[in-house]
Scaffold this active site. Sequence first.
Site, mmCIF file in Angstrom:
data_model
loop_
_atom_site.group_PDB
_atom_site.id
_atom_site.type_symbol
_atom_site.label_atom_id
_atom_site.label_comp_id
_atom_site.label_asym_id
_atom_site.label_seq_id
_atom_site.Cartn_x
_atom_site.Cartn_y
_atom_site.Cartn_z
ATOM 1 N N GLU A 244 0.886 -1.162 0.000
ATOM 2 C CA GLU A 244 0.000 0.000 0.000
ATOM 3 C C GLU A 244 0.916 1.201 0.000
ATOM 4 O OE1 GLU A 244 -1.706 2.821 0.286
ATOM 5 O OE2 GLU A 244 -2.288 2.624 2.386
ATOM 6 N N CYS A 278 -1.956 9.041 2.433
ATOM 7 C CA CYS A 278 -1.694 8.544 1.077
ATOM 8 C C CYS A 278 -2.831 8.937 0.142
ATOM 9 C CB CYS A 278 -1.461 7.041 1.092
ATOM 10 S SG CYS A 278 -2.639 6.176 2.112
HETATM 11 O O1 TXE Z 1 8.607 5.762 4.350
HETATM 12 P P1 TXE Z 1 9.238 4.316 4.306
HETATM 13 P P2 TXE Z 1 9.117 7.113 5.034
HETATM 14 C C1 TXE Z 1 5.524 8.098 1.525
HETATM 15 C C2 TXE Z 1 5.489 9.613 1.606
HETATM 16 C C3 TXE Z 1 6.700 9.923 2.397
HETATM 17 C C4 TXE Z 1 7.658 8.868 1.932
HETATM 18 C C5 TXE Z 1 8.798 8.542 2.875
HETATM 19 O O2 TXE Z 1 5.631 10.139 0.314
HETATM 20 O O3 TXE Z 1 7.220 11.192 2.102
HETATM 21 O O4 TXE Z 1 6.852 7.736 1.768
HETATM 22 O O5 TXE Z 1 8.305 8.166 4.155
HETATM 23 C C6 TXE Z 1 10.054 0.608 6.947
HETATM 24 N N1 TXE Z 1 12.659 -2.990 4.313
HETATM 25 N N2 TXE Z 1 4.689 7.452 2.511
HETATM 26 O O6 TXE Z 1 10.562 7.339 4.840
HETATM 27 O O7 TXE Z 1 10.723 4.365 4.242
HETATM 28 C C7 TXE Z 1 10.174 1.793 7.867
HETATM 29 O O8 TXE Z 1 10.955 1.458 8.999
HETATM 30 C C8 TXE Z 1 11.564 -3.100 5.095
HETATM 31 C C9 TXE Z 1 3.401 7.007 2.051
HETATM 32 O O9 TXE Z 1 8.647 7.097 6.423
HETATM 33 O O10 TXE Z 1 8.554 3.605 3.230
HETATM 34 C C10 TXE Z 1 8.699 2.075 8.160
HETATM 35 O O11 TXE Z 1 8.211 1.179 9.158
HETATM 36 N N3 TXE Z 1 11.006 -2.056 5.731
HETATM 37 C C11 TXE Z 1 2.739 6.163 3.013
HETATM 38 C C12 TXE Z 1 8.023 1.771 6.837
HETATM 39 O O12 TXE Z 1 8.929 0.941 6.129
HETATM 40 C C13 TXE Z 1 11.567 -0.845 5.587
HETATM 41 C C14 TXE Z 1 2.981 6.283 4.436
HETATM 42 C C15 TXE Z 1 7.688 2.991 5.991
HETATM 43 O O13 TXE Z 1 8.855 3.697 5.723
HETATM 44 C C16 TXE Z 1 12.724 -0.657 4.780
HETATM 45 C C17 TXE Z 1 4.307 6.730 4.746
HETATM 46 C C18 TXE Z 1 13.263 -1.798 4.125
HETATM 47 N N4 TXE Z 1 14.333 -1.713 3.311
HETATM 48 C C19 TXE Z 1 5.083 7.316 3.800
HETATM 49 N N5 TXE Z 1 13.049 0.649 4.807
HETATM 50 C C20 TXE Z 1 1.368 5.685 2.700
HETATM 51 N N6 TXE Z 1 1.229 4.806 1.734
HETATM 52 O O14 TXE Z 1 0.427 6.062 3.356
HETATM 53 C C21 TXE Z 1 12.136 1.276 5.597
HETATM 54 N N7 TXE Z 1 11.236 0.374 6.073
#
Ligand code: TXE
Length: 526
Positions: A244, A278
């Site tokens: 998602e 999102c």
């Molecule tokens: O997201 P990450 P971030 C989008 C939004 C935002 C951008 C960055 O544009 O500016 O993402 O946000 C885990 N393997 N959304 O940096 O990195 C991490 O620890 C497994 C949209 O916070 O995607 C956290 O628990 N897991 C969105 C989760 O992934 C990993 C909501 C989300 O982090 C990982 C949030 C890896 N390699 C941000 N690296 C929506 N869809 O609603 C990180 N994580």
Amino acid sequence: MSAIISKTETEEKIISYNPATGEKIGAVAQTSAAQVVNAVENSQRAFKSWRETSFKERAKFVLKAREAILNEMDEIARLISDESGKPVTEAFSAEIAPVLDLMRYFARKTPAILKPEKINIGQLGLLGRSSKIIYQPLGAVGIISPWNFPFSIPLGEVVMALMAGNTVVLKPSELTPLVGVKIGEIFRKVDLPENVLQVITGDGRTGAALVEAGVNKIMFTGSVATGKKIAGNAAKTLTPVVLELGGKDPMIVFADADLEAASSAAIWGAFTNSGQACSSVERLYVEESIAERFTAMIVAKTRKLQQNLGSIETTDVGAMVSENQLKIVEDHVADFKKSGAEILTGGKRNGNFQGTFFEPTVIAGAGNEMRAMREETFGPTLPIATFKTESEAVELANDTDFGLTASIWTKNISRGKRVAEKILAGTVMVNEVLYTHGIGQTPWGGFKQSGYGRTHGKLGLMELVAPQHIHVNRVTVLPNAWWFGYSQNAIDTFRGFARHFSSGSLFQTAKLAPQMLKRIKELRKK
Ligand code: TXE
């Protein structure tokens, strides 16, 4: 009891801050890869007995947890607000209330949704056989969740996974770990059996370790970039994933819309949770003939919004979650300016606060060619562009790599529905905006780069089970015509299968009877 791992071999800690004030509010462990493997092994062991529990027993824990949340709802709302920066009012409206509804719904309805299903195999020659689908739990499910809805996103998925008979290892975002820990505590309080739910805190490294630790499914909500990494790593072990991811969601306002409602919806859709949803409105397309009037209404309403600490009850827009997030917004606003768009209100950091506050920002003259109209902003900006015709509106809305939700405003409902079906997005709302994640009964998920798979609703529950087909033959006295003992007679029979039997017609199939008898006699002799 749900285990919360509190120590790491390295003693590495993650500090949680209140982004509105910069105050430290707690610290949690950075769970190591070895500990993650251990948690998943424990989860797999716990699964052996949890899968045997009845829906009723599972529902009992979920409903007790629901009661526990109700009992400490104010403290939970405050924690959500403190850790994420969102107004405490939104902690209630967008997180606690919807997830309590989801808990009640899946506690009651899971047995009906996962009821074994008979399949009509409809083949006259297969009399005596029957088929049905039953839904088996998957095993240990890994949930990797974000910070923007730190309570409702993971808790909804936890509840659905548990109701389906799975055990769960939850890795909350490193920006909101205390809310994740709280979810573990709630289930511990209601004596959920040990290791059925474990919360492991840590950053992306812990998340990556969870993907590779032998879970049976990963439910991920977060960025496109991380989603791609997870899908790549999960492919190595063929671990299925639901992704998602983000959105760049359009809102289309036709000239015949209720402009009062549409303008309120637009600012709420763009600025709720400081735009960090999102399904936030990130692109507003307004019919040219009403653009000036509509834009003026939006600007006037935006200027009335109260931006303040999330803990204050009258706050409309709180802090953003982090400095990094705020910098993305600054970058996109700069891109809009550079590309010739006009900032009508807001456009900068709110200097009245120490924390990460960005002013609700309305931008006119936006166009799809601008970078900031193509990348996810995830902040309180509302860029406005115009269109002349219905088909142009559809084209502009679909001109994106994303496809999570979309919103269409018109008093002509049949036009609304017609346009909705032309938009490439997982959810399209007519005269509504953003909020259907709050209806746990409905599916949630995207097209294109917004991800794949679904959470919520029947389709979301189906992601958490393995459909198993059970086929039974009650009549074994007759050999099957297609078994060995091939001959010219067999070929004649199979030709008949193709010509008559596969037609599905009783009359045609009856014509095959003499040939079938011949074949069965032949097989009996062998
Ligand atoms: O997201 P990450 P971030 C989008 C939004 C935002 C951008 C960055 O544009 O500016 O993402 O946000 C885990 N393997 N959304 O940096 O990195 C991490 O620890 C497994 C949209 O916070 O995607 C956290 O628990 N897991 C969105 C989760 O992934 C990993 C909501 C989300 O982090 C990982 C949030 C890896 N390699 C941000 N690296 C929506 N869809 O609603 C990180 N994580």
